[in-house]
Design a protein around this motif. Sequence first.
Motif, PDB file in Angstrom:
ATOM      1  N   MET A  25       0.810  -1.212   0.000  1.00 43.80           N
ATOM      2  CA  MET A  25       0.000   0.000   0.000  1.00 43.80           C
ATOM      3  C   MET A  25       0.848   1.268   0.000  1.00 43.80           C
ATOM      4  SD  MET A  25      -3.220  -0.701  -0.120  1.00 43.80           S
ATOM      5  CE  MET A  25      -4.311  -2.116   0.064  1.00 43.80           C
ATOM      6  N   LEU A  26       2.057   1.207   0.545  1.00 42.39           N
ATOM      7  CA  LEU A  26       2.886   2.409   0.634  1.00 42.39           C
ATOM      8  C   LEU A  26       3.352   2.906  -0.733  1.00 42.39           C
ATOM      9  CD1 LEU A  26       5.102   1.802   3.797  1.00 42.39           C
ATOM     10  CD2 LEU A  26       3.403   3.596   3.457  1.00 42.39           C
ATOM     11  N   PHE A  27       3.454   2.030  -1.712  1.00 45.14           N
ATOM     12  CA  PHE A  27       3.907   2.459  -3.037  1.00 45.14           C
ATOM     13  C   PHE A  27       2.913   3.412  -3.696  1.00 45.14           C
ATOM     14  CE2 PHE A  27       6.625  -1.279  -2.471  1.00 45.14           C
ATOM     15  CZ  PHE A  27       7.849  -0.759  -2.886  1.00 45.14           C
ATOM     16  N   PRO A  28       1.629   3.027  -3.879  1.00 48.80           N
ATOM     17  CA  PRO A  28       0.694   4.017  -4.460  1.00 48.80           C
ATOM     18  C   PRO A  28       0.437   5.197  -3.531  1.00 48.80           C
ATOM     19  CG  PRO A  28      -0.486   2.048  -3.736  1.00 48.80           C
ATOM     20  CD  PRO A  28       0.978   1.730  -3.648  1.00 48.80           C
ATOM     21  N   PRO A  70      -1.355  11.279  -6.141  1.00 42.70           N
ATOM     22  CA  PRO A  70      -1.674  12.515  -5.396  1.00 42.70           C
ATOM     23  C   PRO A  70      -2.545  12.212  -4.172  1.00 42.70           C
ATOM     24  CG  PRO A  70      -2.929  12.404  -7.446  1.00 42.70           C
ATOM     25  CD  PRO A  70      -1.924  11.290  -7.501  1.00 42.70           C
ATOM     26  N   ILE A  71      -2.192  12.822  -3.054  1.00 46.27           N
ATOM     27  CA  ILE A  71      -2.948  12.612  -1.816  1.00 46.27           C
ATOM     28  C   ILE A  71      -3.951  13.736  -1.578  1.00 46.27           C
ATOM     29  CG2 ILE A  71      -1.324  13.804  -0.281  1.00 46.27           C
ATOM     30  CD1 ILE A  71      -1.831  11.505   1.737  1.00 46.27           C
ATOM     31  N   SER A  72      -3.736  14.906  -2.200  1.00 45.93           N
ATOM     32  CA  SER A  72      -4.666  16.026  -2.057  1.00 45.93           C
ATOM     33  C   SER A  72      -4.824  16.723  -3.403  1.00 45.93           C
ATOM     34  CB  SER A  72      -4.175  17.022  -0.997  1.00 45.93           C
ATOM     35  OG  SER A  72      -2.914  17.563  -1.356  1.00 45.93           O
ATOM     36  N   ILE A  73      -6.037  17.190  -3.671  1.00 46.73           N
ATOM     37  CA  ILE A  73      -6.351  17.879  -4.928  1.00 46.73           C
ATOM     38  C   ILE A  73      -7.017  19.204  -4.577  1.00 46.73           C
ATOM     39  CG2 ILE A  73      -7.608  17.771  -7.110  1.00 46.73           C
ATOM     40  CD1 ILE A  73      -7.543  14.706  -6.853  1.00 46.73           C
ATOM     41  N   LEU A  74      -6.457  20.290  -5.086  1.00 47.28           N
ATOM     42  CA  LEU A  74      -6.974  21.626  -4.816  1.00 47.28           C
ATOM     43  C   LEU A  74      -7.418  22.268  -6.119  1.00 47.28           C
ATOM     44  CD1 LEU A  74      -7.343  23.847  -2.620  1.00 47.28           C
ATOM     45  CD2 LEU A  74      -5.067  24.669  -3.250  1.00 47.28           C
ATOM     46  N   TYR A  75      -8.661  22.779  -6.143  1.00 49.40           N
ATOM     47  CA  TYR A  75      -9.195  23.491  -7.304  1.00 49.40           C
ATOM     48  C   TYR A  75      -9.216  24.989  -6.985  1.00 49.40           C
ATOM     49  CZ  TYR A  75     -10.783  18.944  -9.032  1.00 49.40           C
ATOM     50  OH  TYR A  75     -10.844  17.635  -9.477  1.00 49.40           O
ATOM     51  N   VAL A  77      -8.760  25.593 -11.793  1.00 49.64           N
ATOM     52  CA  VAL A  77      -7.480  24.958 -12.106  1.00 49.64           C
ATOM     53  C   VAL A  77      -7.202  23.871 -11.071  1.00 49.64           C
ATOM     54  CG1 VAL A  77      -5.008  25.315 -12.419  1.00 49.64           C
ATOM     55  CG2 VAL A  77      -6.629  27.092 -13.131  1.00 49.64           C
ATOM     56  N   ARG A  78      -6.894  22.689 -11.554  1.00 45.90           N
ATOM     57  CA  ARG A  78      -6.629  21.534 -10.681  1.00 45.90           C
ATOM     58  C   ARG A  78      -5.156  21.501 -10.288  1.00 45.90           C
ATOM     59  NH1 ARG A  78      -8.936  15.942 -10.469  1.00 45.90           N
ATOM     60  NH2 ARG A  78      -7.273  14.509  -9.850  1.00 45.90           N
ATOM     61  N   MET A  79      -4.912  21.431  -8.965  1.00 45.91           N
ATOM     62  CA  MET A  79      -3.550  21.371  -8.439  1.00 45.91           C
ATOM     63  C   MET A  79      -3.441  20.139  -7.551  1.00 45.91           C
ATOM     64  SD  MET A  79      -3.227  25.400  -7.385  1.00 45.91           S
ATOM     65  CE  MET A  79      -1.590  25.201  -6.728  1.00 45.91           C
ATOM     66  N   GLU A  80      -2.489  19.253  -7.908  1.00 46.51           N
ATOM     67  CA  GLU A  80      -2.337  18.002  -7.183  1.00 46.51           C
ATOM     68  C   GLU A  80      -1.048  18.025  -6.364  1.00 46.51           C
ATOM     69  OE1 GLU A  80      -2.411  14.909 -10.057  1.00 46.51           O
ATOM     70  OE2 GLU A  80      -4.579  15.047 -10.403  1.00 46.51           O
ATOM     71  N   ASP A  81      -1.108  17.345  -5.223  1.00 49.06           N
ATOM     72  CA  ASP A  81       0.064  17.234  -4.344  1.00 49.06           C
ATOM     73  C   ASP A  81       0.200  15.801  -3.860  1.00 49.06           C
ATOM     74  OD1 ASP A  81       1.629  19.519  -4.090  1.00 49.06           O
ATOM     75  OD2 ASP A  81       0.147  20.507  -2.808  1.00 49.06           O
ATOM     76  N   THR A  82       1.393  15.249  -4.008  1.00 51.59           N
ATOM     77  CA  THR A  82       1.712  13.989  -3.344  1.00 51.59           C
ATOM     78  C   THR A  82       2.180  14.298  -1.918  1.00 51.59           C
ATOM     79  OG1 THR A  82       3.995  14.022  -4.119  1.00 51.59           O
ATOM     80  CG2 THR A  82       2.369  12.948  -5.529  1.00 51.59           C
ATOM     81  N   ILE A  83       2.476  13.264  -1.151  1.00 49.18           N
ATOM     82  CA  ILE A  83       2.941  13.496   0.214  1.00 49.18           C
ATOM     83  C   ILE A  83       4.247  14.287   0.198  1.00 49.18           C
ATOM     84  CG2 ILE A  83       3.747  12.384   2.320  1.00 49.18           C
ATOM     85  CD1 ILE A  83       1.880  10.076   1.753  1.00 49.18           C
ATOM     86  N   GLY A 133      -7.077  12.970  -2.671  1.00 51.40           N
ATOM     87  CA  GLY A 133      -6.698  12.218  -3.844  1.00 51.40           C
ATOM     88  C   GLY A 133      -6.750  10.724  -3.597  1.00 51.40           C
ATOM     89  N   PRO A 134      -6.484   9.907  -4.614  1.00 47.05           N
ATOM     90  CA  PRO A 134      -6.554   8.448  -4.450  1.00 47.05           C
ATOM     91  C   PRO A 134      -5.525   7.902  -3.473  1.00 47.05           C
ATOM     92  CG  PRO A 134      -5.604   9.039  -6.585  1.00 47.05           C
ATOM     93  CD  PRO A 134      -6.133  10.299  -5.987  1.00 47.05           C
ATOM     94  N   ALA A 135      -4.411   8.631  -3.277  1.00 47.13           N
ATOM     95  CA  ALA A 135      -3.374   8.134  -2.365  1.00 47.13           C
ATOM     96  C   ALA A 135      -3.834   8.143  -0.918  1.00 47.13           C
ATOM     97  CB  ALA A 135      -2.106   8.977  -2.502  1.00 47.13           C
ATOM     98  N   ALA A 136      -4.855   8.937  -0.586  1.00 45.69           N
ATOM     99  CA  ALA A 136      -5.325   9.003   0.806  1.00 45.69           C
ATOM    100  C   ALA A 136      -5.837   7.647   1.271  1.00 45.69           C
ATOM    101  CB  ALA A 136      -6.415  10.065   0.941  1.00 45.69           C
ATOM    102  N   PHE A 137      -6.530   6.928   0.382  1.00 44.13           N
ATOM    103  CA  PHE A 137      -7.031   5.598   0.747  1.00 44.13           C
ATOM    104  C   PHE A 137      -5.877   4.641   1.011  1.00 44.13           C
ATOM    105  CE2 PHE A 137      -7.841   1.293  -0.837  1.00 44.13           C
ATOM    106  CZ  PHE A 137      -8.793   0.877   0.080  1.00 44.13           C
TER     107      PHE A 137
END
Length: 264
Positions: free
Chosen positions: A112-115, A120-125, A129-135, A226-230
């Motif tokens: 699970m740690l790989f994905p 992206p763990i958070s998505i800000l509009y 404009v869509r702005m994505e952030d990984t950890i 984002g999907p990484a939160a799960f």
Amino acid sequence: LDIYLIGMGVACIKVQEYADINVGNAFFAYVMMTLLTLVTLIHLNLNQLWERFYPRTQPKTSPYEMKLCCACHYTGLPDARGRCPRCHTTLHARQPYSLQKTWAALIAAIVMLFPANMLPISILYVNGVRMEDTIFSGVVSLATSGNIPIAAIVFIASILVPFTKVIVMLFLLISIQFKTQHSLKTRMRLLRLVTWIGRWSMLDLFVIALMMSLVNRDQLLSFTMGPAAFYFGAAVFLTILAVEWLDSRLIWDAHATGNAEYTD
């Protein structure tokens, strides 16, 4: 409560780039509640409470016949149904399938740690404009904006702690499987360490939950996970299960067996 308090601070620092944040009276009440709760937990002795409300006399028998209850820490003989006479938890000399369950939870957490770190763990509009952030990119953005202490806290809680738990648990499981001659005190301290730091991995999830509740202005400004939160939440949960399922007495057994084989 203390982790949630730090999560509020991190969320407020992220939100202040888009809005003004003012501290209300409830914040100071929450801080006082957190401090009082921590002091209460520090001074609370569960063993004394068990002895006070459910006292039990120590049975006069051989120590080899007695068993330890992992729930209430009572050491004695089981009742007629094989349960602890104080809290009625089933007693075992060693927890059944402890190693198998710990290995399964740890391997699943590693997967699970790989994905969790790549997606992206958070998505800000912002204005559509869509702005994505990984950890990691979230930590970098905090550091570049001048919030280096907060970035360090998020890095430790969201990146360093999960990987440290995985490495320490792998070390402990391998030492049990192969009955290595490493220091017994060191291994027990490592197990206590991962037990204590496990809850700090929830910091990033608290920040996401707070940001979702604070930032919601339809098309102008919106925040979602984002999907990484799960995957990250699943990895945190699985590592906590891996620590809980590992019977610490197996470390003592492996050390004793290893010493016996070395002596022979």
